[in-house]
Design an enzyme around this catalytic site. Structure first.
Site, PDB file in Angstrom:
ATOM      1  N   HIS A   1       4.055  -9.638 -38.485  1.00  0.00           N
ATOM      2  CA  HIS A   1       2.999  -8.871 -39.338  1.00  0.00           C
ATOM      3  C   HIS A   1       3.162  -7.871 -40.152  1.00  0.00           C
ATOM      4  O   HIS A   1       2.248  -7.402 -40.857  1.00  0.00           O
ATOM      5  CB  HIS A   1       1.808  -8.237 -37.915  1.00  0.00           C
ATOM      6  CG  HIS A   1       2.500  -6.903 -37.433  1.00  0.00           C
ATOM      7  ND1 HIS A   1       3.184  -7.043 -36.274  1.00  0.00           N
ATOM      8  CD2 HIS A   1       2.129  -6.051 -37.798  1.00  0.00           C
ATOM      9  CE1 HIS A   1       3.467  -5.731 -36.229  1.00  0.00           C
ATOM     10  NE2 HIS A   1       2.800  -4.903 -36.776  1.00  0.00           N
TER      11      HIS A   1
ATOM     12  N   ASP B   1       5.561 -13.003 -33.041  1.00  0.00           N
ATOM     13  CA  ASP B   1       5.534 -11.979 -34.039  1.00  0.00           C
ATOM     14  C   ASP B   1       6.962 -11.558 -34.431  1.00  0.00           C
ATOM     15  O   ASP B   1       7.597 -10.275 -34.907  1.00  0.00           O
ATOM     16  CB  ASP B   1       5.074 -10.471 -33.534  1.00  0.00           C
ATOM     17  CG  ASP B   1       4.457  -9.770 -34.737  1.00  0.00           C
ATOM     18  OD1 ASP B   1       4.024  -9.887 -35.521  1.00  0.00           O
ATOM     19  OD2 ASP B   1       4.960  -8.593 -34.596  1.00  0.00           O
TER      20      ASP B   1
ATOM     21  N   SER C   1       6.394  -0.549 -35.808  1.00  0.00           N
ATOM     22  CA  SER C   1       6.507  -2.082 -35.831  1.00  0.00           C
ATOM     23  C   SER C   1       7.765  -2.926 -36.274  1.00  0.00           C
ATOM     24  O   SER C   1       8.383  -2.504 -37.153  1.00  0.00           O
ATOM     25  CB  SER C   1       5.277  -2.597 -36.695  1.00  0.00           C
ATOM     26  OG  SER C   1       4.107  -2.245 -36.344  1.00  0.00           O
TER      27      SER C   1
END
Length: 654
Positions: free
Chosen positions: A245, A300, A385
């Site tokens: 992402h 992801d 992230s």
């Protein structure tokens, strides 16, 4: 006289070389302040910041800069100047009022052998570069690190004869509206600089893992965390994993700029205002550019390969991994850059469980994520992230997708599961397997390695060895040729009754050794995990093997189609039980009960079910037998079945 002349020539040659490799601006007659300023459209930092904070949320990559499209080339912008030695300097002065920093994206960058590129602020207090022909890449792009200024000088310096060989097109100027290098993080975070002297002895056990993690910018506007990862060749190929992402694609991977060792130089007290503030970390070590290798959105995951080897000053570490389905139930570690800030480390002590993105903290037995219920020390934040999640064996088990965790709660975080990403979508571009196990070794786990030990690995084509009790088996182990130091071999967790005899206890780089596994009457049938260890005096590496000891012949029993079944369809799936498992099976189907007339005679079948096609309205008999390392078993009992009658009529259409 001759000696003096030689010395003077050497000094002059050295002077010319220094001119073209110096991190200082060229000695031009015209000061930078006298250059015509190229003023970019005004950006409203407050409005951009408010819109960005409104946009953010779990699973959304943070943006810190606004991309401004330009088309700046040496033949259309800036000014040229000839230096006294005949070399040429081109400069352009760019301003984006109010920017906390600027970074640049060149859609075309091809530097001739002696050309260099520098970036610096108007006072030349912060100079980045020089960049040279060593930064030429097949994708032709170059993306710069951040320069903390709102007015930037771009300087090209090259010999006059190479002027027509340079290709330079600046097409992106990225205006930092968030003050990326000074964004605050939660004060509950723990600096990686902390250790036993600060009351944080727990951190000292993970110094190697800390050196694997970097934060990066992409497209000049996005910031996330990622990590270097080892592969079975042990060659320190600069593979870097992060989150899907975070908006990396095959088109924009060249825009990555990864920063190493961006961390506070001191341990700030957890919970203090200092811990939540700027840690004065350095952004001096970086890699620019990457090639996209694989991505898998369900877990992801993105894997890229950096364009260049990691800077030796980074003291990098390439983490190990496990693709096994067993979930850690003890200490869990995350290392990350919260909000793009200096590197931090977080701990949880209750392990993980399987979940699914979008299901919050719910346990999903077949989920493709692993959930950390809450952090006992530290947390994660935006910018974290893509950070690695480690088990207590220092193996990566996932990368951060997102969650609700913060310094103000005990909420969860969700990590894309490494085990899911391993096979991913089943292709090289959607899985980790092809890149992290390029030799097809099939190993379920791999240890990490320091940059100093690149090429240090034990490799084999088979990691599962089947042996019949009171017999033997052999296996060949080798090392990559890239590692030349000799390895001393040893073996761990060896059960009683199993003797391991290598043809050589020392293994040179690029060579192989055959290992014999001998069993005797003391061995107990079952499955065993043993380790083959290699030590070269500086580093250790290991290979995990599964030994399956058998002491009976296979005894399969027919299951489906069951004995006596009628009206079976014409296409039938065959199953059998494995009371004593075999490694391969023979299957026979006959229209006669004595199997004198065979319809199918299949050998060495290793998977079930086996689908076969039959004629309608007929009776068949079938049986199966298996083979393992103890030999070939007998035929199973016979099962009889009948297929359903089918009537076909030909009718002419009118």
């Amino acid at each position: 006289m001759k000696k003096t002349l030689i010395i003077c020539l050497l000094c002059y040659s050295s002077f010319l070389f220094a001119q073209h490799t110096s991190p200082l601006p060229a000695p031009t007659a015209t000061p930078s302040s006298a250059l015509k300023q190229l003023l970019l459209p005004t950006q409203d930092n407050d409005a951009l910041r408010a819109a960005e904070l409104q946009r953010r949320g779990p699973g959304i990559a943070p943006h810190f800069a606004k991309a401004i499209d330009v088309n700046i080339q040496p033949n259309s912008h800036g000014e040229w100047e000839t230096l006294p030695d005949g070399s040429l300097v081109w400069r352009v002065r760019i301003a984006s009022t109010g920017a906390y920093s600027l970074n640049l994206g060149f859609s075309s960058y091809q530097m001739p052998p002696n050309g260099t590129l520098l970036l610096y602020d108007s006072a030349a207090k912060e100079v980045v570069g020089p960049f040279s022909a060593m930064d030429n890449e097949t994708h032709n792009q170059f993306w710069s690190p951040l320069v903390k200024t709102d007015e930037l000088i771009v300087e090209l310096w090259l010999p006059a004869e190479e002027k027509n060989d340079v290709s330079l097109t600046l097409n992106k100027i990225n205006h930092d509206f968030m003050d990326w290098a000074s964004i605050l993080s939660g004060s509950c975070n723990l600096d990686v600089a902390c250790g036993a002297d600060d009351g944080w002895e727990i951190v000292d056990g993970y110094r190697d893992l800390i050196q694997s993690v970097g934060n990066y910018t992409a497209q000049g506007i996005t910031s996330c965390t990622g990590f270097l990862i080892n592969n079975t060749e042990g060659d320190c190929r600069p593979y870097f994993v992060t989150a899907f992402h975070c908006e990396l694609t095959a088109n924009n991977a060249p825009s990555m700029v990864v920063y190493w060792n961006f961390e506070s130089p001191e341990c700030r007290p957890v919970g203090s205002s200092a811990s939540g503030g700027n840690g004065n970390g350095s952004l001096a070590l970086f890699n620019s550019g990457a090639t996209y290798r694989a991505g898998y959105a369900p877990s992801d995951m993105v894997l890229v390969e950096l364009d260049d080897p990691v800077n030796e000053d980074a003291d990098a570490f390439y983490v190990g991994w496990t693709r096994e389905e067993t979930l850690a139930q003890d200490t869990i570690i995350a290392i990350h850059h919260p909000n793009g800030e200096e590197k931090r480390i977080s701990f949880a002590f209750d392990g993980v469980y399987r979940g699914q993105w979008g299901a919050g903290a719910a346990a999903i037995p077949d989920g493709n994520h692993v959930i950390v219920a809450d952090w006992a020390i530290g947390t994660t934040e935006g910018g974290s992230s893509g950070c690695p999640l480690f088990n207590d064996d220092k193996q990566v088990i996932g990368q951060l997708h997102g969650g609700a965790a913060s310094c103000f709660n005990d909420a969860y975080d969700s990590f894309g599961w490494f085990t899911t990403s391993w096979d991913g979508g089943g292709t090289a571009s959607t899985s980790l397997r092809s890149w992290l196990d390029p030799n097809g070794s099939g190993v379920p786990t791999l240890r990490g390695r320091s940059q100093a030990s690149c090429g240090f690995a034990l490799l084999t084509e088979e990691t599962i060895i089947n042996i019949c009790a009171n017999s033997s088996a052999s296996l060949t182990i080798n090392t990559p040729s890239s590692f030349t130091a000799p390895l001393d071999l040893s073996f761990g967790d060896v059960p009683a009754g199993l003797n391991i005899v290598p043809s050589s206890s020392t293994l040179e780089g690029g060579t192989s050794t055959q290992i014999e596994f001998l069993t005797d009457a003391a061995i107990t049938p079952g499955n065993y995990s043993i380790t083959v260890n290699g030590l070269n005096g500086l580093e250790g590496t290991s290979l995990l093997l599964t030994i399956i000891i058998e002491d009976q012949l296979p005894e399969p029993e027919t299951l489906s189609p069951a004995d006596g079944i009628n009206n079976s369809p014409s296409a039938i799936d065959f199953f059998w039980s494995e009371l004593v498992p075999g490694r391969a099976y023979d299957l026979q189907v006959s229209t006669s009960s004595d199997f004198s007339t065979l319809v199918y005679d299949l050998s060495n079948q290793i998977t079930m079910p086996i689908r076969l096609q039959f004629q309608p309205n007929d009776t068949y008999h079938w049986r199966v037998k298996g083979t393992n390392d103890c030999g070939e078993g007998g035929w199973s009992s016979v099962a009889t079945f009948s297929t359903a009658p089918i009537t076909c009529i030909d009718k002419q259409a009118s």
